[in-house]
Design an enzyme around this catalytic site. Structure first.
Site, PDB file in Angstrom:
ATOM      1  N   ILE A 147       0.831  -1.205   0.000  1.00  0.00           N
ATOM      2  CA  ILE A 147       0.000   0.000   0.000  1.00  0.00           C
ATOM      3  C   ILE A 147       0.862   1.250   0.000  1.00  0.00           C
ATOM      4  CG2 ILE A 147      -1.769   1.291   1.259  1.00  0.00           C
ATOM      5  CD1 ILE A 147      -2.847  -1.428   2.245  1.00  0.00           C
ATOM      6  N   THR A 155      -4.319   5.491   7.258  1.00  0.00           N
ATOM      7  CA  THR A 155      -5.208   4.484   6.668  1.00  0.00           C
ATOM      8  C   THR A 155      -4.768   3.091   7.104  1.00  0.00           C
ATOM      9  OG1 THR A 155      -3.835   4.395   4.659  1.00  0.00           O
ATOM     10  CG2 THR A 155      -5.735   5.898   4.644  1.00  0.00           C
ATOM     11  N   ARG A 172      -3.815   1.323  10.864  1.00  0.00           N
ATOM     12  CA  ARG A 172      -4.574   0.856  12.020  1.00  0.00           C
ATOM     13  C   ARG A 172      -4.636   1.986  13.040  1.00  0.00           C
ATOM     14  NH1 ARG A 172      -6.840  -2.357   9.505  1.00  0.00           N
ATOM     15  NH2 ARG A 172      -6.835  -4.631   9.677  1.00  0.00           N
ATOM     16  N   GLU A 225     -11.863   2.260  17.790  1.00  0.00           N
ATOM     17  CA  GLU A 225     -12.947   2.237  16.810  1.00  0.00           C
ATOM     18  C   GLU A 225     -14.137   1.396  17.304  1.00  0.00           C
ATOM     19  OE1 GLU A 225     -12.812   0.709  12.271  1.00  0.00           O
ATOM     20  OE2 GLU A 225     -11.159   2.021  12.884  1.00  0.00           O
ATOM     21  N   HIS A 283     -13.632   4.131   8.124  1.00  0.00           N
ATOM     22  CA  HIS A 283     -12.909   2.895   7.786  1.00  0.00           C
ATOM     23  C   HIS A 283     -13.377   2.346   6.438  1.00  0.00           C
ATOM     24  CE1 HIS A 283     -10.605  -0.637   9.813  1.00  0.00           C
ATOM     25  NE2 HIS A 283     -10.387  -0.626   8.508  1.00  0.00           N
ATOM     26  N   ILE A 284     -13.206   3.162   5.390  1.00  0.00           N
ATOM     27  CA  ILE A 284     -13.695   2.787   4.055  1.00  0.00           C
ATOM     28  C   ILE A 284     -12.548   2.564   3.070  1.00  0.00           C
ATOM     29  CG2 ILE A 284     -15.933   3.913   4.337  1.00  0.00           C
ATOM     30  CD1 ILE A 284     -14.805   6.251   2.615  1.00  0.00           C
TER      31      ILE A 284
END
Length: 331
Positions: free
Chosen positions: A157, A242, A244, A273, A291-292
């Site tokens: 990522i 993005t 954790r 969360e 969280h998308i």
């Protein structure tokens, strides 16, 4: 129908559930299970595999008592599972890697742009009928092009984010394994050689206009970004997470944002969360997403397929296509 038995803690998209139902019996509770219900399902002996979400905790105590073959996590991350305890108790763990790399990198870029260019506040300004015409001083933000992006972590990522950032003419720095480091030869960098610069964690923090987090949650990355790190960042810097939530000390972040110690933050994940640290939602210099990172139709479908394929393999006693701990079943 075979005698494979699955406990699915929450619905997963097609083709996940149809694949599971074609392979065996599926129990899907009316509501996501609480800790006691999840433990009872694991201990009952009624299920071969638990198809889990990242919010479902599997600690060592639960895993010692579990009578299951595996846990198929509907996620790339698996910090909700004590993998060492799972391995010790012959419980295989599967995850869904690779398929959400691009989507999550897109969200990292979206957050940089949205925070830097004050997109959410500007959108609200128009929707609330405050826009009366162009003004030269209206919603002045920060540049993206020409600015320095620091990548904490340089895995799939992180590299996908770098590729996008280079397209925006950003200078890209990276630290491959913060807070530590390791050599990264040009052969490993491949097409990135000469286009990105390897620096240590302290330099990454101090030099970045946008600091984007792409590390797994481990003991050494818990609160990787704490009060000291936030103080060492530029006062004009923006933090992007993005990865954790617990990688960031959220209370320290709120304090830094409220005091203008840093300029802004874009978050898709949170330390506790779905709860937010007190005061975070009220800060105007943040963009907060639910969280998308992987939330596209195609990506979630691919995740569901991998999750189901992992679950079916484990229920049959086979090593799944994407095992986290393949040694769990080694003699």
């Amino acid at each position: 129908m075979s005698d494979l038995r699955f406990f699915v803690t929450a619905p997963i998209p097609d083709p996940g559930l149809p694949l599971l139902r074609a392979a065996g019996s599926v129990h899907l509770p009316d509501a996501p299970p609480d800790a006691a219900t999840l433990r009872a399902a694991c201990e009952s002996g009624d299920y071969d595999v638990i198809v889990a979400q990242v919010r479902d905790p599997f600690d060592a105590d639960l895993l010692r008592a579990a009578k299951i073959r595996g846990i198929s996590n509907f996620a790339v991350g698996y910090d909700n599972i004590d993998v060492a305890a799972a391995t010790a108790n012959a419980v295989m763990v599967g995850n869904t890697p690779d398929v959400l790399t691009g989507a999550t990198a897109d969200i990292a870029m979206l957050l940089m742009l949205a925070v830097g260019r004050r997109a959410v506040a500007a959108d609200t300004f128009v929707r609330t009928r405050h826009f009366s015409g162009w003004r030269s001083d209206m919603f002045l933000g920060q540049d993206i092009s020409g600015r320095t992006l620091g990548l904490a972590g340089f895995g799939r990522i992180g590299r996908a984010t770098a590729r996008r950032a280079l397209g925006f003419d950003m200078e890209v720095l990276f630290c491959p394994r913060p807070p530590g480091d390791r050599p990264v030869p040009d052969e490993e960098l491949g097409a990135f050689a000469g286009r990105v610069r390897h620096v240590d964690w302290a330099e990454l923090v101090a030099s970045s206009d946008y600091l984007s987090l792409h590390v797994p949650l481990k003991d050494e990355t818990h609160h990787l970004v704490n009060a000291d790190v936030l103080q060492a960042m530029k006062p004009t810097a923006v933090l992007i997470n993005t990865a954790r939530g617990p990688v960031v000390d959220e209370d320290a972040l709120v304090a830094a944002l409220a005091s203008d110690e840093i300029a802004g933050a874009g978050l898709d994940v949170y330390e506790n969360e779905p709860r937010l640290a007190a005061g975070l939602a009220e800060l105007p210099n943040t963009v907060l997403l639910p969280h998308i990172g992987s939330a596209t139709v195609s990506v979630r479908a691919a995740m569901a397929r991998l999750c189901a394929e992992n679950a079916i393999a484990m229920a049959r006693g086979d090593v799944p296509p994407h095992p986290v701990n393949p040694e769990a079943w080694r003699p």
